[in-house]
Design an enzyme around this catalytic site. Structure first.
Site, PDB file in Angstrom:
ATOM      1  N   SER A   1      42.498  62.978  59.737  1.00  0.00           N
ATOM      2  CA  SER A   1      43.173  63.276  58.484  1.00  0.00           C
ATOM      3  C   SER A   1      43.227  62.036  57.580  1.00  0.00           C
ATOM      4  O   SER A   1      42.201  61.454  57.267  1.00  0.00           O
ATOM      5  CB  SER A   1      44.569  63.835  58.792  1.00  0.00           C
ATOM      6  OG  SER A   1      45.105  64.521  57.697  1.00  0.00           O
TER       7      SER A   1
ATOM      8  N   ASP B   1      42.951  70.531  59.642  1.00  0.00           N
ATOM      9  CA  ASP B   1      43.404  69.160  59.887  1.00  0.00           C
ATOM     10  C   ASP B   1      43.089  68.649  61.300  1.00  0.00           C
ATOM     11  O   ASP B   1      43.485  69.249  62.301  1.00  0.00           O
ATOM     12  CB  ASP B   1      44.909  69.136  59.654  1.00  0.00           C
ATOM     13  CG  ASP B   1      45.521  67.754  59.715  1.00  0.00           C
ATOM     14  OD1 ASP B   1      44.785  66.786  59.953  1.00  0.00           O
ATOM     15  OD2 ASP B   1      46.739  67.651  59.508  1.00  0.00           O
TER      16      ASP B   1
END
Length: 303
Positions: A65, A193
């Protein structure tokens, strides 16, 4: 079939190129895993600055991320100071954020409804290209330091590691925070994510360096113990709790040589406009990293 594809992706992506001879020497080889955590990941800048100050160039980098984004900057050859300046001028600047997002708006009604009306939703890869520095190359192969980016295959329920090919689609997939951004299609799979499956992806570095550093910026819900969180606080707070549970299990199974948690306070996942506050409150991690590196390097030189 999906499971086979994921397993193959993981096998391929962990086979990073060996460090060049010039990177080898009497000092231990260092690798860094930058964790996910949204705006809290701005504290990664301190890690990069500290390594710059010490003259340490990692032989490999991994990131989830925001950690993938920060790691990509370092892997591209940017200094911590340059990354800091860029962050404060872009995501840390309200005028710049509004201006750049305005530039991403659909130009016509037809464009706006082409894929269905999604109020507040933007193409994440376009957002990254609008905000990230021009120093980042288009492909992993053009980075100066080998790097692995994590993403989560939504339907295969598995971590996927990417270390070759187009860089920005991988960064977008790794940064597709649930409830904030739409999932990203990567290599024919639906990704979200990377922090969901691996908040601090240090495992893929353990065989590549003598000292592996893991940086956790997930944070945790904070309060006086009596406040009832609202809907959004509950969504993001529960995500923090699940990721911290995963991290605790990972650490019991195999911990990196250095594991640090910068102070990130109650910073929200999208509180990028608080960039200066995040950098101020997390500054102490620089000394923590220096002390830890001194200890680890001294131990290996004596061995």
């Amino acid at each position: 079939m999906a499971g086979v594809e994921v397993q193959q992706a993981e096998k391929t992506s962990t086979e990073l190129p060996a460090a060049p001879d010039s990177a080898r020497g009497s000092l231990p080889r260092v690798a860094v895993a930058f964790g996910g955590g949204g705006a809290r990941g701005l504290s990664h800048i301190h890690i990069i600055e500290t390594l710059d100050e010490l003259g340490i160039r990692p032989v490999a980098i991994a990131g989830s991320s925001i950690g993938a984004i920060m790691g990509a900057g370092m892997a591209a050859g940017m200094t911590g100071a340059a990354i800091r300046e860029h962050a404060l001028m872009t995501v840390g600047n309200k005028g710049a954020v509004v201006s750049r997002l305005w530039g991403l708006r659909p130009q016509t009604v037809r464009d706006a409804v082409a894929n269905g009306v999604r109020i507040g939703q933007f193409n994440l890869e376009r957002i990254l290209k609008a905000f990230l520095p021009s120093e980042l190359p288009e492909r992993f192969e053009d980075l100066q330091i080998p790097m692995t980016v994590t993403a989560t295959d939504y339907y295969a329920q598995a971590e996927v590691l990417v270390s070759e090919g187009a860089l920005f689609p991988a960064l977008a997939a790794s940064s597709a925070i649930p409830a904030v951004f739409m999932p990203v299609r990567l290599h024919g799979r639906v990704m979200i994510d990377g922090g969901i499956s691996n908040p601090v992806p240090y495992e893929c570095l353990m065989d590549l360096a003598d000292i592996v550093i893991g940086i956790d910026v997930v944070g945790a819900p904070e309060g006086d113990g009596t406040h009832i969180p609202n809907r959004m606080e509950s969504i993001f707070g529960s995500g923090q709790l699940m990721m911290q549970t995963a991290i605790s299990l990972k650490l019991r199974l195999q911990a990196p040589h250095i594991f640090l948690r910068p102070v990130v306070g109650r910073t929200g996942v999208m509180d990028f406009l608080k960039a200066r506050d995040v950098l101020t409150m997390s500054a102490g991690v620089k000394d923590e990293l220096k002390y830890a590196l001194d200890r680890e390097i001294e131990a290996r030189l004596k061995a």
